[in-house]
Design a protein around this motif. Sequence first.
Motif, PDB file in Angstrom:
ATOM      1  N   UNK A   1       0.837  -1.204   0.000  1.00  0.00           N
ATOM      2  CA  UNK A   1       0.000   0.000   0.000  1.00  0.00           C
ATOM      3  C   UNK A   1       0.869   1.251   0.000  1.00  0.00           C
ATOM      4  N   UNK A   2       1.954   1.238   0.777  1.00  0.00           N
ATOM      5  CA  UNK A   2       2.876   2.380   0.825  1.00  0.00           C
ATOM      6  C   UNK A   2       3.462   2.666  -0.559  1.00  0.00           C
ATOM      7  N   UNK A   3       3.919   1.618  -1.228  1.00  0.00           N
ATOM      8  CA  UNK A   3       4.551   1.782  -2.538  1.00  0.00           C
ATOM      9  C   UNK A   3       3.559   2.320  -3.567  1.00  0.00           C
ATOM     10  N   UNK A   4       2.320   1.823  -3.514  1.00  0.00           N
ATOM     11  CA  UNK A   4       1.292   2.302  -4.449  1.00  0.00           C
ATOM     12  C   UNK A   4       1.005   3.778  -4.216  1.00  0.00           C
ATOM     13  N   UNK A   5       0.897   4.154  -2.957  1.00  0.00           N
ATOM     14  CA  UNK A   5       0.595   5.547  -2.624  1.00  0.00           C
ATOM     15  C   UNK A   5       1.748   6.467  -3.003  1.00  0.00           C
ATOM     16  N   UNK A   6       2.975   6.064  -2.693  1.00  0.00           N
ATOM     17  CA  UNK A   6       4.142   6.897  -2.995  1.00  0.00           C
ATOM     18  C   UNK A   6       4.280   7.123  -4.499  1.00  0.00           C
ATOM     19  N   UNK A   7       4.148   6.047  -5.279  1.00  0.00           N
ATOM     20  CA  UNK A   7       4.308   6.165  -6.727  1.00  0.00           C
ATOM     21  C   UNK A   7       3.250   7.084  -7.324  1.00  0.00           C
ATOM     22  N   UNK A   8       2.021   6.950  -6.856  1.00  0.00           N
ATOM     23  CA  UNK A   8       0.929   7.751  -7.405  1.00  0.00           C
ATOM     24  C   UNK A   8       1.088   9.224  -7.030  1.00  0.00           C
ATOM     25  N   UNK A   9       1.450   9.503  -5.789  1.00  0.00           N
ATOM     26  CA  UNK A   9       1.635  10.895  -5.357  1.00  0.00           C
ATOM     27  C   UNK A   9       2.809  11.560  -6.088  1.00  0.00           C
ATOM     28  N   UNK A  10       3.787  10.754  -6.496  1.00  0.00           N
ATOM     29  CA  UNK A  10       4.933  11.290  -7.224  1.00  0.00           C
ATOM     30  C   UNK A  10       4.648  11.445  -8.718  1.00  0.00           C
ATOM     31  N   UNK A  11       3.446  11.050  -9.129  1.00  0.00           N
ATOM     32  CA  UNK A  11       3.052  11.198 -10.520  1.00  0.00           C
ATOM     33  C   UNK A  11       3.496  10.078 -11.427  1.00  0.00           C
ATOM     34  N   UNK A  12       4.052   9.012 -10.848  1.00  0.00           N
ATOM     35  CA  UNK A  12       4.457   7.850 -11.646  1.00  0.00           C
ATOM     36  C   UNK A  12       3.264   6.901 -11.712  1.00  0.00           C
ATOM     37  N   UNK A  13       2.340   7.186 -12.644  1.00  0.00           N
ATOM     38  CA  UNK A  13       1.082   6.454 -12.679  1.00  0.00           C
ATOM     39  C   UNK A  13       1.263   4.991 -13.066  1.00  0.00           C
ATOM     40  N   UNK A  14       2.218   4.707 -13.951  1.00  0.00           N
ATOM     41  CA  UNK A  14       2.434   3.317 -14.341  1.00  0.00           C
ATOM     42  C   UNK A  14       2.914   2.492 -13.150  1.00  0.00           C
ATOM     43  N   UNK A  15       3.855   3.050 -12.373  1.00  0.00           N
ATOM     44  CA  UNK A  15       4.320   2.353 -11.170  1.00  0.00           C
ATOM     45  C   UNK A  15       3.192   2.265 -10.149  1.00  0.00           C
TER      46      UNK A  15
ATOM     47  N   UNK B   1      -6.253   6.261 -11.315  1.00  0.00           N
ATOM     48  CA  UNK B   1      -5.379   6.977 -10.392  1.00  0.00           C
ATOM     49  C   UNK B   1      -4.985   8.354 -10.892  1.00  0.00           C
ATOM     50  N   UNK B   2      -5.402   8.724 -12.096  1.00  0.00           N
ATOM     51  CA  UNK B   2      -5.053  10.043 -12.616  1.00  0.00           C
ATOM     52  C   UNK B   2      -6.135  11.081 -12.336  1.00  0.00           C
ATOM     53  N   UNK B   3      -7.240  10.634 -11.773  1.00  0.00           N
ATOM     54  CA  UNK B   3      -8.337  11.549 -11.477  1.00  0.00           C
ATOM     55  C   UNK B   3      -8.007  12.365 -10.237  1.00  0.00           C
ATOM     56  N   UNK B   4      -8.206  13.697 -10.259  1.00  0.00           N
ATOM     57  CA  UNK B   4      -7.916  14.518  -9.086  1.00  0.00           C
ATOM     58  C   UNK B   4      -8.583  13.987  -7.825  1.00  0.00           C
ATOM     59  N   UNK B   5      -7.814  13.914  -6.732  1.00  0.00           N
ATOM     60  CA  UNK B   5      -8.273  13.481  -5.405  1.00  0.00           C
ATOM     61  C   UNK B   5      -8.424  11.976  -5.298  1.00  0.00           C
ATOM     62  N   UNK B   6      -8.458  11.250  -6.405  1.00  0.00           N
ATOM     63  CA  UNK B   6      -8.619   9.814  -6.319  1.00  0.00           C
ATOM     64  C   UNK B   6      -7.440   9.127  -5.623  1.00  0.00           C
TER      65      UNK B   6
ATOM     66  N   UNK C   1      -6.691   5.801   1.343  1.00  0.00           N
ATOM     67  CA  UNK C   1      -7.551   5.657   2.514  1.00  0.00           C
ATOM     68  C   UNK C   1      -8.347   4.363   2.482  1.00  0.00           C
ATOM     69  N   UNK C   2      -8.819   4.001   1.299  1.00  0.00           N
ATOM     70  CA  UNK C   2      -9.569   2.750   1.148  1.00  0.00           C
ATOM     71  C   UNK C   2      -8.666   1.549   1.409  1.00  0.00           C
ATOM     72  N   UNK C   3      -7.424   1.622   0.938  1.00  0.00           N
ATOM     73  CA  UNK C   3      -6.466   0.548   1.201  1.00  0.00           C
ATOM     74  C   UNK C   3      -6.223   0.399   2.697  1.00  0.00           C
ATOM     75  N   UNK C   4      -6.051   1.524   3.396  1.00  0.00           N
ATOM     76  CA  UNK C   4      -5.740   1.465   4.832  1.00  0.00           C
ATOM     77  C   UNK C   4      -6.906   0.874   5.622  1.00  0.00           C
ATOM     78  N   UNK C   5      -8.129   1.210   5.230  1.00  0.00           N
ATOM     79  CA  UNK C   5      -9.286   0.644   5.936  1.00  0.00           C
ATOM     80  C   UNK C   5      -9.374  -0.861   5.706  1.00  0.00           C
ATOM     81  N   UNK C   6      -9.036  -1.280   4.512  1.00  0.00           N
ATOM     82  CA  UNK C   6      -9.043  -2.713   4.223  1.00  0.00           C
ATOM     83  C   UNK C   6      -7.968  -3.425   5.041  1.00  0.00           C
ATOM     84  N   UNK C   7      -6.775  -2.838   5.109  1.00  0.00           N
ATOM     85  CA  UNK C   7      -5.699  -3.433   5.908  1.00  0.00           C
ATOM     86  C   UNK C   7      -6.116  -3.540   7.373  1.00  0.00           C
ATOM     87  N   UNK C   8      -6.744  -2.492   7.876  1.00  0.00           N
ATOM     88  CA  UNK C   8      -7.166  -2.482   9.282  1.00  0.00           C
ATOM     89  C   UNK C   8      -8.171  -3.597   9.561  1.00  0.00           C
ATOM     90  N   UNK C   9      -9.122  -3.779   8.651  1.00  0.00           N
ATOM     91  CA  UNK C   9     -10.136  -4.820   8.854  1.00  0.00           C
ATOM     92  C   UNK C   9      -9.510  -6.208   8.818  1.00  0.00           C
TER      93      UNK C   9
END
Length: 211
Positions: free
Chosen positions: A107-121, A161-166, A172-180
């Motif tokens: 989840x961390x890697x997915x979030x980091x890559x997306x926030x950095x604009x590396x959509x393919x990663x 993942x290219x949609x604003x705010x998505x 957040x959805x990933x973190x809730x799933x991990x918590x459950x």
Amino acid sequence: MEVYQEVRGLIVLGTYPAGRPVTEQELCERLGVSRTPVREALRRLESDGLVRPARRGVTVVELGTKALRDVYLMRASLEALTAELAARRQRDGELSPASLARLAEHADLADQATRQGDLLAGVRHNREFHRYVATLADNPAVLEVLDRIWDQITVSTRASLSVPARPIRVDGEHRRLIEAITDGDPAEAAAHAREHVLATMSVLTEQGEES
């Protein structure tokens, strides 16, 4: 098997994008193999829903809005099942702390890559996150079907993942799933997984209807 995996990789990784015609001769020359293994690989990929027959060779499939919605509905049900099974295994003491830590790392890697604009990663790590949930479920039959579904979705679109705010919502959805799953709550895990997939489906199908 090797030729099948190579051709599949060319399609899933985007070398041959959705709608692209591909001939047997082109693949033979690119891979340095004869027509027989290429033909067998294309037959398998057709059964996987990644290509369709064309006049000369095949065309990489691009899912329309309805087909994409249908695939996502199937994915939502199956990922709800894998999340439920993973949470049950956690509740029963079958998951190690290391496996849960690895899930969070995906989840961390997915979030980091997306926030950095590396959509393919971001797309790649996002898939690895969901695939690891399915791995924790320990149901190979479901994982096999999900792999085919994820391939079809990946080929048809990487837009969610290219949609604003998505990206923020996805994390957040990933973190809730991990918590459950960590809490060993099968019902909550299934609900979060289903809602997450359906939210992504809504973004993608809305884009398809607007375009």
